[in-house]
Scaffold this active site. Structure first.
Site, PDB file in Angstrom:
ATOM      1  N   PHE A   1       0.882  -1.161   0.000  1.00 52.12           N
ATOM      2  CA  PHE A   1       0.000   0.000   0.000  1.00 52.12           C
ATOM      3  C   PHE A   1       0.925   1.217   0.000  1.00 52.12           C
ATOM      4  CE2 PHE A   1      -2.654   3.321   1.797  1.00 52.12           C
ATOM      5  CZ  PHE A   1      -3.789   3.187   1.021  1.00 52.12           C
TER       6      PHE A   1
ATOM      7  N   ASP B   1       2.099  -4.898   8.345  1.00 51.04           N
ATOM      8  CA  ASP B   1       0.914  -4.051   8.201  1.00 51.04           C
ATOM      9  C   ASP B   1      -0.285  -4.986   8.070  1.00 51.04           C
ATOM     10  OD1 ASP B   1      -1.249  -2.597   7.209  1.00 51.04           O
ATOM     11  OD2 ASP B   1       0.037  -1.168   6.161  1.00 51.04           O
TER      12      ASP B   1
ATOM     13  N   TYR C   1     -10.657   0.660  10.726  1.00 48.54           N
ATOM     14  CA  TYR C   1     -11.909   1.041  10.058  1.00 48.54           C
ATOM     15  C   TYR C   1     -12.324   0.095   8.942  1.00 48.54           C
ATOM     16  CZ  TYR C   1      -8.319   3.600   7.369  1.00 48.54           C
ATOM     17  OH  TYR C   1      -7.194   3.968   6.686  1.00 48.54           O
ATOM     18  N   LYS C   2     -11.573  -0.992   8.745  1.00 49.91           N
ATOM     19  CA  LYS C   2     -11.962  -1.963   7.723  1.00 49.91           C
ATOM     20  C   LYS C   2     -12.726  -3.098   8.417  1.00 49.91           C
ATOM     21  CE  LYS C   2      -7.879  -0.688   4.990  1.00 49.91           C
ATOM     22  NZ  LYS C   2      -8.480   0.066   3.896  1.00 49.91           N
TER      23      LYS C   2
ATOM     24  N   ARG D   1     -12.749  -4.489  -6.839  1.00 49.70           N
ATOM     25  CA  ARG D   1     -12.466  -5.172  -5.571  1.00 49.70           C
ATOM     26  C   ARG D   1     -13.772  -5.474  -4.847  1.00 49.70           C
ATOM     27  NH1 ARG D   1      -8.410  -2.510  -1.455  1.00 49.70           N
ATOM     28  NH2 ARG D   1     -10.295  -1.240  -1.206  1.00 49.70           N
TER      29      ARG D   1
END
Lengths: 407, 407
Positions: free
Chosen positions: B137, B206, B231-232, B380
């Protein structure tokens, strides 16, 4: 206990003449039993603006709950850091496009100090010194040492009044607090900034204890970089995100130690190489904390139409009145005032040294007067012109006198 | 359009047998018109847990509004970063006392990578290389470069599968993503960690795209440092604070580039010299963002009693079912699957390459199927086992087939 009613009449007259008095109704100032509180700790955590709960409920239930990912665009989440920054800008004397909100004050201190050192080094690699006011709020001092270690600079801690005479050809940057968190002393931002610039150095100002209490004039005084929190006089809520100011002409050279994807020129390109965005956005790092950010945005609406000069005038009137009433009520010799009496050296709090300060503050809180205690012997009383009344101020001084008299 | 009902029956049977099915009722999964949405973007922003709004209202109206400054102690605000960290710990396979919540993932990447390089240098000053998986990322890559610049290290970007063979006596640290954000590929955390340790290097993982979707096993695999967002799959809300894991035995040597006052051994001593606290607290920086932190704390309650092995089993069943149904509904040759088919290389999302992916995703969203689009050509679909049903999955595949058939 017999008391004169005269000081209360005087307070009532001052409140009646206060052009900011109507703002008080914008805040919640009662306790859990719905009893009124004299809240003189807005220099630590500002009171709740009344419209924040409904707005936050909308953000959570509608924007997050129903729209979910769509809100990053449809609800304007993505651009909130700059938009909220532009709401803070006029309060600190900045034109739009120079303030971005996000991260904690501490994190912003690292960004600003490393960036300032890099600016100075770019001008002249021989600039190695980072000057810090020695009475700084501790986190600034710790992060100054870290920034120096990460960039190969050296920290020199000095009294704030010694900063103008100490800047020189080896100075890279000066980090100073606009108002001392402990004593409430207002430092000479224009003079220190001018002296630093004269010597070719950059300035980083910490505005935590001045923004929202007095005019800062960042643009007017040519400040380079500044940081501040939003949970004191700006009433953004506990731990609300902080802000970073980078003067417009320095933005193209702002080189952050925290180049996160939110400050990329094209974040959704997901490019492997970092290419910084233009403008205040360059101060962003990761995904912004939306719930807190939008609570802050709502809280800032209480500033609409408020003149900072009026805020400053009321702040000085409140602290003058408090000092005068404390002098009247407190037993002689019990208190020493640490806050300068000169208006041009005073922020918006009064710090009183008192041997048994911890116990005295406990007793004050018990009686509905909330200030705070700083170890080992300091009572702090913060005056927040948008909601502190002269009646509050009179009561605080009177109760302080009673507590001291009884102990 | 005529459709077989068999796949729907199969989905219904799978939902009926799903031991996590009851959790779905804990979330808001409708849109602003109260229509149900097939939400397959929980790998970007998790859905709202139903109990969060009431808890956040209490925090704002009572804890901030009525108690104000008292809440730092009386409402447990001060210790929230460690307390919420301990709620995340079991989800990522960590014993208590090793996870602290605060700041963004990006800021935590800087802390962890600089600290990892310092650990390695302390062992052996000749360790100069920071290895990064090249498909990372982007923010991790940008911050790796920054961390290297600040510490005099050198970044080497490599394919994740090449990391074990590339670590060596010059390697200080390895920064890798547990699950690739774009393809959904699950990287070999145990193998890469073991290879790094074998070479005397430290690992920073990560976990943004794996925590809450599959077992991570930080303690079991001896990971050194880890970061992740909340937050995922953890459903903490937009931009909710991230977390930092520092393995227990490394905490005394954890040397942060962000030594803020909240990580001081005695923060309220306001000491001019930094003396780091023991334990996970050492990863703190500035004042924690309380509104977002306590929303997250409430959101994490949906994990009470949830077995991560069951989450993983359902995640694989969902992605298998989706791939199977897409294969059935989509016109041949329109899609290329970027996500590995092997279970041990698959995270909890399916990424499909599609030349007109942007327009296809717009059409899906229009029809109530929300995934996301990654430039230039990737669709996605994230599968969040606590609330994604097999019926959702079947509908998403069917609508995708329809959209592709019509274009």
């Amino acid at each position: 206990m017999s008391e004169s009613t005269e000081p209360r009449d005087e307070a009532a007259a001052l409140d009646a003449a206060d052009e900011l008095a109507a703002r008080r109704a914008d805040f919640v100032l009662t306790d859990e039993k719905d009893e009124p509180v004299v809240y003189l700790d807005g220099n630590s955590l500002g009171a709740l603006p009344r419209t924040v709960p409904a707005r936050l409920a909308e953000v959570v239930e509608h924007e997050w709950g129903r729209l979910r990912i769509r809100s990053w665009t449809e609800s304007g989440w993505w651009t909130a850091p700059e938009r909220v920054g532009d709401r803070i800008a006029p309060i600190i004397g900045a034109a739009p496009g120079q303030v971005v909100v996000g991260d904690s004050t501490s994190v912003n201190v690292l960004k600003a100090v490393v960036a300032a050192i890099r600016l100075a080094r770019e001008d002249n690699p021989a600039r190695t010194d980072l000057l810090v006011d020695e009475a700084t709020f501790p986190t600034d001092g710790y992060l100054a040492v870290s920034a120096a270690r990460l960039t190969g600079a050296a920290v020199r801690a000095l009294p704030a009044e010694g900063l103008p005479g100490s800047v020189g050809p080896r100075t890279a940057a000066v980090l100073a607090n606009h108002v001392d968190y402990r004593t409430g002393e207002l430092h000479d931002l224009p003079g220190i900034t001018a002296a630093a610039h004269e010597a070719g150095a950059y300035t980083v100002w910490d505005l935590c204890h001045s923004a929202g209490a007095l005019p800062v004039g960042l643009d007017e005084h040519g400040v380079d970089l500044a940081v501040g929190c939003t949970y004191k006089y700006l009433n953004g809520g506990p731990g609300a995100p902080a802000y970073l100011y980078v003067r417009h002409d320095l933005q193209p050279r702002f080189d952050s130690p925290l180049p996160g994807w939110n400050s990329h020129a094209d974040p959704f390109a997901m490019a492997p190489e970092y290419e910084p965005a233009d403008g205040a956005v360059r101060g962003r790092v990761g995904t912004p904390d939306i719930l807190s950010m939008l609570a802050l945005e709502e809280a800032l609406k209480v500033w609409d139409g408020v003149d900072i000069a009026a805020v400053r005038a009321k702040s000085l009137a409140l602290t003058d009145f408090f000092l005068c009433r404390v002098d009247h009520y407190a037993p002689a010799g019990r208190l020493e005032c640490l806050t300068p009496l000169e208006h041009d050296r005073r922020g918006s709090q009064v710090a009183l040294r008192c041997a048994d300060a911890g116990a005295v503050m406990d007793a004050l809180v018990e009686r509905g007067v909330v200030g705070d205690y700083r170890r080992p012997d300091v009572l702090r009383f913060g005056f927040t012109p948008l909601y502190t009344s002269f009646a509050d101020t009179e009561r605080a001084a009177r109760v302080l006198g009673e507590v001291l008299g009884e102990r």
